[in-house]
Motif scaffolding. Structure first.
Motif, PDB file in Angstrom:
ATOM      1  N   UNK A  51       6.100  -7.400   4.492  1.00  0.00           N
ATOM      2  CA  UNK A  51       6.939  -6.752   4.897  1.00  0.00           C
ATOM      3  C   UNK A  51       7.789  -5.352   4.690  1.00  0.00           C
ATOM      4  N   UNK A  52       8.020  -5.118   3.275  1.00  0.00           N
ATOM      5  CA  UNK A  52       8.808  -3.629   2.920  1.00  0.00           C
ATOM      6  C   UNK A  52       7.456  -2.675   3.471  1.00  0.00           C
ATOM      7  N   UNK A  53       5.948  -2.797   3.708  1.00  0.00           N
ATOM      8  CA  UNK A  53       5.570  -1.694   4.204  1.00  0.00           C
ATOM      9  C   UNK A  53       6.188  -1.101   5.374  1.00  0.00           C
ATOM     10  N   UNK A  54       5.912  -2.036   6.573  1.00  0.00           N
ATOM     11  CA  UNK A  54       7.036  -2.024   7.423  1.00  0.00           C
ATOM     12  C   UNK A  54       7.688  -1.490   7.754  1.00  0.00           C
ATOM     13  N   UNK A  55       8.618  -2.171   7.072  1.00  0.00           N
ATOM     14  CA  UNK A  55      10.289  -1.389   7.199  1.00  0.00           C
ATOM     15  C   UNK A  55      10.463  -0.769   6.254  1.00  0.00           C
ATOM     16  N   UNK A  56       9.246   0.523   5.550  1.00  0.00           N
ATOM     17  CA  UNK A  56       9.702   1.885   4.351  1.00  0.00           C
ATOM     18  C   UNK A  56       8.528   2.972   5.513  1.00  0.00           C
ATOM     19  N   UNK A  57       7.491   1.711   6.106  1.00  0.00           N
ATOM     20  CA  UNK A  57       7.104   3.053   7.379  1.00  0.00           C
ATOM     21  C   UNK A  57       8.025   3.156   8.546  1.00  0.00           C
ATOM     22  N   UNK A  58       8.558   2.885   8.936  1.00  0.00           N
ATOM     23  CA  UNK A  58       9.403   2.755   9.614  1.00  0.00           C
ATOM     24  C   UNK A  58      10.730   3.774   9.876  1.00  0.00           C
TER      25      UNK A  58
END
Length: 340
Positions: A51-58
């Motif tokens: 989840x953090x990976x998707x949030x931070x990539x966005x």
């Protein structure tokens, strides 16, 4: 066994670079090490890390539609053996059936279903509500990604663009034109459901890059992976490990666990019954173990432990804890402090 979440994460990082995003910063903020993603011996990614990976990539890419655009760019080969199997299916219909059967190896955000009529084929993405609740923004990016990827990957299989008849997903306002462009549909319906519908004529469309002999080998390999994923351990043991690994999310419902394991709730109950246990007994055991752990740590007040474990009322947690241990949570915590 190939770790598809790590493989997808590596492809996400590669796409983030194209968006002028620092991989080091993205990994650091997400609690990841690139070497760990490449290693087959390191632990699987946690739901929190994903989840953090998707949030931070966005956030770092400054693209609020990161998932949609990532899905538009990715090719099936990036998904390893599962992607190769899809690419070497005989027809679009066969490729979609393989995608439905093995989607759970790649993500637990949803399960896929296919509905057919004489006129159209609908691909339904049935959300895992537990995943939707724990991180709504990351969940939306994942769903955008897989819907865009599913549609655009067909292009590479038949070497022409497939047109959507109907699309359903939660979208409105200024983002709508971009969704219409990527998902190739002028009649997108704003809905909590996720669906892509296309003309049935595509179903029997031959895949031009198919290698039938290779397809057989890939199918055996992916099926073996699927068997390893589903059958190597008793179901109750797999559920126990999942509940403990995701303890920070609380204790999910039977329906949520069933969706995560890609089975129906009724089938899950029947299989557990064959092992001589119920889901209630499993969750009760996990709650007891977690309650003792949290109280022994001394970092959580009793009320917070009750909330973490999913009890709506403190009195219900007190009754359960007394049934497990013969004492109350407060008394137990006090005794632990005295011993320490």
């Amino acid at each position: 066994m190939q770790d598809y979440q790590k493989l997808l994460a590596l492809n996400l990082l590669a796409y983030a670079v194209q968006k002028n995003t620092s991989v080091d910063e993205l990994c650091s903020q997400s609690g990841l090490e690139i070497d760990d993603l490449r290693s087959e011996t390191k632990d699987q990614l946690t739901t929190e890390q994903v989840n953090k990976l998707w949030l931070n990539a966005t956030d770092l890419s400054q693209d609020p539609l990161f998932g949609l655009h990532f899905g538009e760019s990715l090719q099936a080969t990036a998904l390893g053996v599962v992607g190769e199997l899809i690419r070497h299916s005989r027809t679009i219909g066969e490729a979609l059936n393989h995608a439905v059967a093995f989607a759970h190896l790649i993500t637990d955000a949803f399960v896929m279903e296919l509905d057919q009529s004489n006129q159209a084929v609908a691909i339904r993405f049935i959300p895992n509500e537990e995943r939707r609740r724990e991180s709504p923004v990351a969940f939306r990016q994942k769903m955008d990604f897989f819907m865009a990827f599913t549609l655009h990957e067909v292009d590479g299989l038949i070497l022409r663009k497939m047109q959507s008849i109907r699309v359903m997903l939660p979208v409105e306002g200024p983002d709508l034109p971009e969704y219409e462009r990527v998902l190739r549909c002028r009649s997108i319906q704003n809905s909590s459901a996720y669906l892509i519908e296309f003309d049935h004529k595509y179903w029997d469309e031959p895949i031009l890059t198919a290698d039938y002999e290779l397809q057989g080998l890939l199918l055996r390999k992916v099926s073996a992976m699927n068997d390893a994923f589903t059958n190597t351990k008793a179901l109750s043991e797999r559920i126990n490990k999942f509940l403990l690994a995701n303890a920070y999310l609380g204790v999910p419902t039977l329906d949520a666990i069933a969706a995560n394991l890609n089975v129906s709730s009724r089938s899950l109950q029947r299989k557990l019954q064959e092992e001589g246990v119920t889901y209630q007994q499993l969750t009760d055991s996990i709650r007891k173990s977690l309650a003792l752990h949290y109280l022994q740590s001394g970092h959580y007040p009793v009320k917070e432990v009750s909330y973490i474990l999913g009890y709506n009322e403190l009195s219900a947690f007190n009754r359960a804890f007394r049934r497990w241990t013969g004492t109350t949570p407060v008394s137990y915590q006090r005794e632990i402090k005295q011993v320490l």
